[in-house]
Write a protein that holds these residues in place. Sequence first.
Motif, PDB file in Angstrom:
ATOM      1  N   UNK A 105      29.282  51.602  24.046  1.00 56.48           N
ATOM      2  CA  UNK A 105      28.505  51.444  22.829  1.00 56.48           C
ATOM      3  C   UNK A 105      29.232  50.821  21.661  1.00 56.48           C
ATOM      4  N   UNK A 106      30.537  50.469  21.841  1.00 62.80           N
ATOM      5  CA  UNK A 106      31.339  50.032  20.693  1.00 62.80           C
ATOM      6  C   UNK A 106      31.808  48.581  20.857  1.00 62.80           C
ATOM      7  N   UNK A 107      33.064  48.393  21.277  1.00 64.93           N
ATOM      8  CA  UNK A 107      33.665  47.057  21.309  1.00 64.93           C
ATOM      9  C   UNK A 107      34.421  46.847  22.619  1.00 64.93           C
ATOM     10  N   UNK A 108      34.775  45.558  22.837  1.00 66.54           N
ATOM     11  CA  UNK A 108      35.707  45.218  23.894  1.00 66.54           C
ATOM     12  C   UNK A 108      37.125  45.409  23.370  1.00 66.54           C
ATOM     13  N   UNK A 109      37.997  45.969  24.197  1.00 65.55           N
ATOM     14  CA  UNK A 109      39.415  46.061  23.826  1.00 65.55           C
ATOM     15  C   UNK A 109      40.269  45.518  24.961  1.00 65.55           C
ATOM     16  N   UNK A 110      41.426  44.969  24.587  1.00 60.82           N
ATOM     17  CA  UNK A 110      42.381  44.434  25.561  1.00 60.82           C
ATOM     18  C   UNK A 110      43.718  45.127  25.368  1.00 60.82           C
ATOM     19  N   UNK A 111      44.297  45.610  26.459  1.00 56.21           N
ATOM     20  CA  UNK A 111      45.587  46.306  26.389  1.00 56.21           C
ATOM     21  C   UNK A 111      46.727  45.309  26.166  1.00 56.21           C
ATOM     22  N   UNK A 112      47.602  45.634  25.200  1.00 58.92           N
ATOM     23  CA  UNK A 112      48.733  44.765  24.890  1.00 58.92           C
ATOM     24  C   UNK A 112      50.077  45.421  25.202  1.00 58.92           C
ATOM     25  N   UNK A 113      50.163  46.737  25.056  1.00 57.23           N
ATOM     26  CA  UNK A 113      51.442  47.405  25.320  1.00 57.23           C
ATOM     27  C   UNK A 113      51.194  48.906  25.452  1.00 57.23           C
ATOM     28  N   UNK A 114      52.250  49.625  25.873  1.00 56.92           N
ATOM     29  CA  UNK A 114      52.150  51.090  25.985  1.00 56.92           C
ATOM     30  C   UNK A 114      53.423  51.719  25.450  1.00 56.92           C
ATOM     31  N   UNK A 121      47.268  46.478  31.782  1.00 60.86           N
ATOM     32  CA  UNK A 121      47.969  45.527  30.912  1.00 60.86           C
ATOM     33  C   UNK A 121      47.285  44.162  30.898  1.00 60.86           C
ATOM     34  N   UNK A 122      46.970  43.705  29.709  1.00 59.07           N
ATOM     35  CA  UNK A 122      46.275  42.444  29.469  1.00 59.07           C
ATOM     36  C   UNK A 122      44.861  42.449  30.038  1.00 59.07           C
ATOM     37  N   UNK A 123      44.391  43.607  30.406  1.00 61.99           N
ATOM     38  CA  UNK A 123      43.015  43.727  30.899  1.00 61.99           C
ATOM     39  C   UNK A 123      42.068  44.108  29.787  1.00 61.99           C
ATOM     40  N   UNK A 124      40.809  43.781  29.961  1.00 63.84           N
ATOM     41  CA  UNK A 124      39.804  44.029  28.941  1.00 63.84           C
ATOM     42  C   UNK A 124      38.718  44.952  29.488  1.00 63.84           C
TER      43      UNK A 124
END
Length: 555
Positions: free
Chosen positions: A413-422, A405-408
């Motif tokens: 090979x693609x993009x950075x993503x950050x978790x917002x919810x589950x 959660x809230x981690x990146x």
Amino acid sequence: MEIPESSNFIQDIIVNDLQTGKRDHVLTRFPPEPNGYIHIGHAKSICLNFGTAKKFGGFTNLRFDDTNPTKEDVEYVDSIREDVKWLGFEWKEEFFASDYYDQIYAFAEKMIEMGKAYVEDLTRDEMQEYRGNDAGKPSRPSPYRDRSVEENMKLFHEMRDGKYADGEKCLRAKVDLASPNMNMRDPVIYRIKHCTHHRTGDKWCIYPMYDFAHPISDWIEGITHSICTLEFEAHRPLYDWFLIELGLQNRPQQIEFARLNLTYTMMSKRKLLELVQTKAVLGWNDPRMPTVCGFRRRGFTPSSIREFCSRIGVSKADSMVDVNLLYFCIREELNQTANRVMAVIDPVKLVIDNWEAGKVEMIEVENNPNDPNAGTRKVPFSGELYIEADDFMEEPPKKYFRLKPEGEVRLKGAYFVTCKSVEKDDDGKVKVIHCVYDPLSKGGESPDGRKVKGTIHWVSAAHAVDAEVRLIDNLFTLEDPAQVPEGEDWHDYLNPNSMVIKQAKVEPALADAKLEDRFQFMRQGYFCLDSEDSKPGHLVFNRTVGLKDSFNPTK
């Protein structure tokens, strides 16, 4: 010819034979019994026989020891041929012990004429009693040991003509009842077996024993060096005795080496056959089996098995080889040759909430960083992906660098993503992970220099291909399954987790994989497309070996 330098004690013998003129060529043989599929232990013998002969400019024959028709089958003959060829070897000529039955029978008659063989009426148990034992119990002669040559010949002919039932009589060599070597105490050389032979049909109802057929077959073929495993060392005096007593010249020389014992591996063909017959495994070529065809189905290569056999060397002393050395050899090869692909074995869905609806982007990824000629490929990327379930934790421990959660994290090979919810199901299990991505981080590169330690693999949900993935592990939990503690059963040490089946999601390119193609599933291990159960529209992958290596080849 120029004689190569020796690298083991067997080659020492051959070098000396060539230098002294005892031999002017080398001819070995590989003599499997067609009563089962050959295993990794036989692979060592194959590499030794074929490799030794080739080194000295010689050849190797393939000879099937088909002297026990009750346990033999054409299926085994065909499988042995295929496995030897797959390992990369070609034999000079192919023979069967049954090719020599007429000659072996004639030599048995000669033994009778020389007074060196007699027909025995004792039962098997009675013979055991009369022979004594190697613990000091003396032997005593059979009541039938001194039959006349004429009577023995008559009885032997009657045995051949089918007059007697199985076990009613046999032919024994008259050797040395006082010998401390039990093999020399009048061994049986012919027994009665009323059964159909897979090659000779019903021509014979008596069959030679291995100890009699083996040296004669070697001599007929002109074998120079008969390389055997160490359990035949005590049989060598008998091997030589037959050849000497029959007055045969240019006799082959038997040389013994230590057989292969491998940790967590069963080498007994009888017990392996039981596993097959009781359906404890999928068959002789089950990827958990130590058979050559089992290792092939699992994803091992001929070169990795030959490399393993080369590394373990040749010795006279029995020892236990760590199975991780075998795994090291295939891992070392596949690290250089296997393309990297993305496969999610335990999938959970990841949704990128700020991704444009319906957008698909082709991401370029390298095929193999260790192969400069491997090139790259394009993999579809979308707003709904699958990632590994264990790449996300709601309450992670310290130094957890995957998604939280809230981690990146970086998507490979693609993009950075950050978790917002589950989203969770009724049991509280995470079903969907919602993230946002950074459009400026294309290619997985940081746009502003921020540190992102975690990189995870993924598969686009809309493009994913379903696959069955079999996580293969050692078939036994006991380091030496041949040495089960007293009072226990070896079946109890079968590993219940030797094959764990997962329903995975893999990148679309794998739909075009060919049988036995090998890949590295990123961060998961090396896998092979199963040659038996994979069909168009139904992919099945076997794990050959994991990525982590617990073997240190320098020790």
